[in-house]
Write an enzyme that holds these catalytic residues in place. Sequence first.
Site, mmCIF file in Angstrom:
data_model
loop_
_atom_site.group_PDB
_atom_site.id
_atom_site.type_symbol
_atom_site.label_atom_id
_atom_site.label_comp_id
_atom_site.label_asym_id
_atom_site.label_seq_id
_atom_site.Cartn_x
_atom_site.Cartn_y
_atom_site.Cartn_z
ATOM 1 C CE LYS A 14 -2.308 -1.255 3.834
ATOM 2 N NZ LYS A 14 -1.925 -2.669 4.091
ATOM 3 N NE ARG A 89 -4.581 -1.875 10.053
ATOM 4 C CZ ARG A 89 -3.331 -1.517 9.129
ATOM 5 N NH1 ARG A 89 -3.411 -0.018 8.655
ATOM 6 N NH2 ARG A 89 -2.294 -2.076 9.279
ATOM 7 N NE ARG A 128 7.146 -3.059 6.002
ATOM 8 C CZ ARG A 128 5.861 -2.789 6.004
ATOM 9 N NH1 ARG A 128 5.244 -1.952 4.627
ATOM 10 N NH2 ARG A 128 4.916 -3.105 6.679
ATOM 11 N NE ARG A 134 6.376 -1.068 10.195
ATOM 12 C CZ ARG A 134 5.085 -1.047 9.544
ATOM 13 N NH1 ARG A 134 5.233 -0.186 8.460
ATOM 14 N NH2 ARG A 134 4.006 -1.695 9.927
ATOM 15 N NE ARG A 146 1.851 -5.856 11.015
ATOM 16 C CZ ARG A 146 2.946 -5.719 10.372
ATOM 17 N NH1 ARG A 146 4.010 -6.199 10.836
ATOM 18 N NH2 ARG A 146 2.931 -4.810 9.359
HETATM 19 P P1 ADP Z 1 0.912 -2.603 7.718
HETATM 20 O O1 ADP Z 1 -0.169 -2.254 6.752
HETATM 21 O O2 ADP Z 1 2.113 -3.273 6.894
HETATM 22 O O3 ADP Z 1 0.284 -3.414 8.903
HETATM 23 P P2 ADP Z 1 0.656 0.248 8.954
HETATM 24 O O4 ADP Z 1 1.817 1.091 9.009
HETATM 25 O O5 ADP Z 1 -0.371 0.560 7.745
HETATM 26 O O6 ADP Z 1 1.452 -1.282 8.275
HETATM 27 O O7 ADP Z 1 0.259 -0.158 10.308
HETATM 28 C C1 ADP Z 1 1.254 -0.617 11.501
HETATM 29 C C2 ADP Z 1 0.326 -0.889 12.631
HETATM 30 O O8 ADP Z 1 -0.206 0.293 12.905
HETATM 31 C C3 ADP Z 1 -0.949 -1.824 12.579
HETATM 32 O O9 ADP Z 1 -0.442 -3.050 13.115
HETATM 33 C C4 ADP Z 1 -1.734 -1.159 13.753
HETATM 34 O O10 ADP Z 1 -1.350 -1.571 15.084
HETATM 35 C C5 ADP Z 1 -1.734 0.339 13.352
HETATM 36 N N1 ADP Z 1 -2.588 0.918 12.722
HETATM 37 C C6 ADP Z 1 -2.425 1.590 11.590
HETATM 38 N N2 ADP Z 1 -3.619 1.943 11.134
HETATM 39 C C7 ADP Z 1 -4.792 1.673 11.943
HETATM 40 C C8 ADP Z 1 -6.036 1.834 11.788
HETATM 41 N N3 ADP Z 1 -6.403 2.619 10.802
HETATM 42 N N4 ADP Z 1 -6.635 1.474 12.917
HETATM 43 C C9 ADP Z 1 -5.856 0.878 14.062
HETATM 44 N N5 ADP Z 1 -4.670 0.761 13.974
HETATM 45 C C10 ADP Z 1 -3.888 1.013 12.787
#
Ligand code: ADP
Length: 190
Positions: A14, A89, A128, A134, A146
Amino acid sequence: MLNLVLFGPPGAGKGTQAEFLIKAFDLVHISTGDLLRAEIKAETPLGVEAKKSMDKGNLVPDEVVVGMIKSKLESNAKAKGFIFDGFPRTVAQAQALDLLLEENKTPISGMLCLQVEKQELVNRLLSRGKVSGRADDQNESIIENRIVVYSEKTLPLVEYYEPFGKHCGINGMGTPEEIATRLKEVVESL
Ligand code: ADP
């Protein structure tokens, strides 16, 4: 206005594809993951609290991310459109987003759903993790969690957007350029 939801499991690409799309369509990029990591870096109370969920691979509470989105929308009132990356999400987040966008009368144009095989997701996240540092990308059981959280809480959003004809499935396997070309074609057809 063009408002896109870039959707897909962790590791679907994404963030990478958002970079292509913001340039191609002159959109403002809103990534809740990036916003949360900035809060963690700045050691704000929100960041300290969010880190506890993120380190385990769990979602941060809806009201926290919805609040961040609201202020981003307000501070970019003149944008041509937005690309939402990693948000919504949950169904509650999608409902809150619809309400926020209704105020500006600019609904979601499309939900672009990147489809990637599970083993490829795990491989991409682990590689990554080696470069990004991370923590949530370096541990296979957190990655697994996740993906489970995605299936249980996020995937139902397909059914949320589908009845409005907004769901667009896109093959997310291949080189970043190949995937970007597919996405561009879909966005142009919206
Ligand atoms: P990825 O898509 O690789 O999981 P992100 O950077 O989008 O990476 O998200 C990392 C973490 O941040 C998620 O596992 C969650 O804990 C938190 N997070 C990100 N966006 C949201 C969201 N919209 N709602 C709840 N938690 C979120």
